[in-house]
Design an enzyme around this catalytic site. Structure first.
Site, PDB file in Angstrom:
ATOM      1  N   VAL A 162      -2.083 -10.314 -31.968  1.00 33.04           N
ATOM      2  CA  VAL A 162      -2.537 -10.023 -33.331  1.00 33.04           C
ATOM      3  C   VAL A 162      -1.966 -11.088 -34.267  1.00 33.04           C
ATOM      4  CG1 VAL A 162      -2.676  -8.298 -35.165  1.00 33.04           C
ATOM      5  CG2 VAL A 162      -2.441  -7.566 -32.777  1.00 33.04           C
ATOM      6  N   PHE A 218       2.694  -9.365 -32.159  1.00 31.66           N
ATOM      7  CA  PHE A 218       2.301  -9.548 -33.560  1.00 31.66           C
ATOM      8  C   PHE A 218       2.908 -10.832 -34.109  1.00 31.66           C
ATOM      9  CE2 PHE A 218       1.896  -4.944 -33.115  1.00 31.66           C
ATOM     10  CZ  PHE A 218       0.777  -4.644 -33.869  1.00 31.66           C
ATOM     11  N   ASP A 219       2.081 -11.623 -34.761  1.00 30.20           N
ATOM     12  CA  ASP A 219       2.600 -12.676 -35.622  1.00 30.20           C
ATOM     13  C   ASP A 219       3.222 -11.993 -36.843  1.00 30.20           C
ATOM     14  OD1 ASP A 219       2.963 -15.272 -36.813  1.00 30.20           O
ATOM     15  OD2 ASP A 219       1.188 -14.851 -38.035  1.00 30.20           O
ATOM     16  N   ASN A 220       4.006 -12.726 -37.613  1.00 33.02           N
ATOM     17  CA  ASN A 220       4.607 -12.124 -38.802  1.00 33.02           C
ATOM     18  C   ASN A 220       3.837 -12.494 -40.069  1.00 33.02           C
ATOM     19  OD1 ASN A 220       6.396 -10.992 -40.721  1.00 33.02           O
ATOM     20  ND2 ASN A 220       7.437 -12.956 -40.878  1.00 33.02           N
ATOM     21  N   ALA A 221       3.950 -13.751 -40.475  1.00 37.55           N
ATOM     22  CA  ALA A 221       3.431 -14.172 -41.776  1.00 37.55           C
ATOM     23  C   ALA A 221       1.924 -13.960 -41.876  1.00 37.55           C
ATOM     24  CB  ALA A 221       3.771 -15.639 -42.022  1.00 37.55           C
TER      25      ALA A 221
END
Length: 259
Positions: free
Chosen positions: A205, A6-9
């Protein structure tokens, strides 16, 4: 075995972002930092790895940003090649106050202590083009989504260009063991490649242009629309476009049922 990165922002965290166009003296809306980098060759998104409340906030506003960057821990989280690393420190005009202004805007609006600061620099000219501040809070469904995915036996990673301290706080809240902070686009891609070599079915994602190389490398690419401003590049390569992060659960179940 399934591994999801997963990316964060904008993906698991609803991001509030303040970006100042230094040359025009104007704040801009509805733009991702990485998209601004993509607009011009030689630009680099340089993040400040230290807590901005302890560094940016306390710096003399009249000092040059280029001199300030020499004193703190920094990293290039995204760039539009070719870049010149020495150009990060060559700007002779832009003052720290330009970096403090976006941060002060978010401090007045966001009830959090999770902030990030960055600059977008034309490294070929040695000029600061934009100053950036970010803050964020988890989308409401993220905690339950991560819990369900772990129950399904999924290995979860968070890989983001954000500073380490920021991601550590998120990981603690989400009970995630695997984080990759300060992750530029190639670092995310390398993570996906390594997981594939270890035998995992990989899912990336994200919602930004800096997620695209990892999306192309992954077995499955998912773009989240929850933060409302996904990168056009990410939309082009995505296998799935989802409006809510919890939709990842059904996508994983679909893959499991196919096995």
């Amino acid at each position: 075995m399934i591994a999801i990165v997963f990316d964060n922002a904008g993906t698991i965290t609803k991001i509030h972002r303040a970006i100042k166009d230094v040359k025009k003296g104007e704040f801009i809306c509805n733009k991702q930092s990485v998209d601004l980098v993509d607009e011009k060759k030689g630009r680099a998104l340089v993040i400040i790895k230290d807590d901005p409340l302890k560094t940016v906030d306390r710096e003399n506003p009249n000092n040059l940003i280029s001199n300030f960057l020499r004193k703190v821990n920094i990293g290039v989280s995204y760039c539009n090649k070719p870049i010149k690393l020495s150009g990060i420190f060559e700007d002779k005009k832009t003052r720290v106050r330009e970096l403090q202004e976006p941060l002060n805007i978010l401090k007045s609006k966001c009830s959090t202590n999770l902030f990030g600061s960055a600059v977008i620099i034309d490294t070929l000219k040695g000029e600061v083009d934009y100053t950036v501040a970010t803050s964020g809070c988890l989308f409401p469904e993220v905690e339950e989504t991560f819990k369900r995915l772990k129950e399904l036996g999924v290995k979860i990673y968070i890989a983001s260009g954000d500073r380490k301290g920021f991601l550590e706080e998120l990981a603690k809240k989400l009970r995630v063991d695997n984080i990759v902070p300060e992750a530029h686009q190639e670092k995310k891609k390398e993570l996906i490649r390594r997981l594939k070599e270890e035998g995992y079915f990989t899912i990336m994602v994200g919602d930004g242009a800096n997620d695209v190389p990892a999306m192309l490398e992954s077995d499955l690419a998912i773009v989240t629309l929850q933060n409302k401003h996904p990168s056009e590049k990410a939309l082009e390569v995505a296998d799935y476009k989802i409006k809510n992060i919890k939709e990842v659960i059904d996508i994983v179940k679909k893959y499991i049922n196919q096995k």
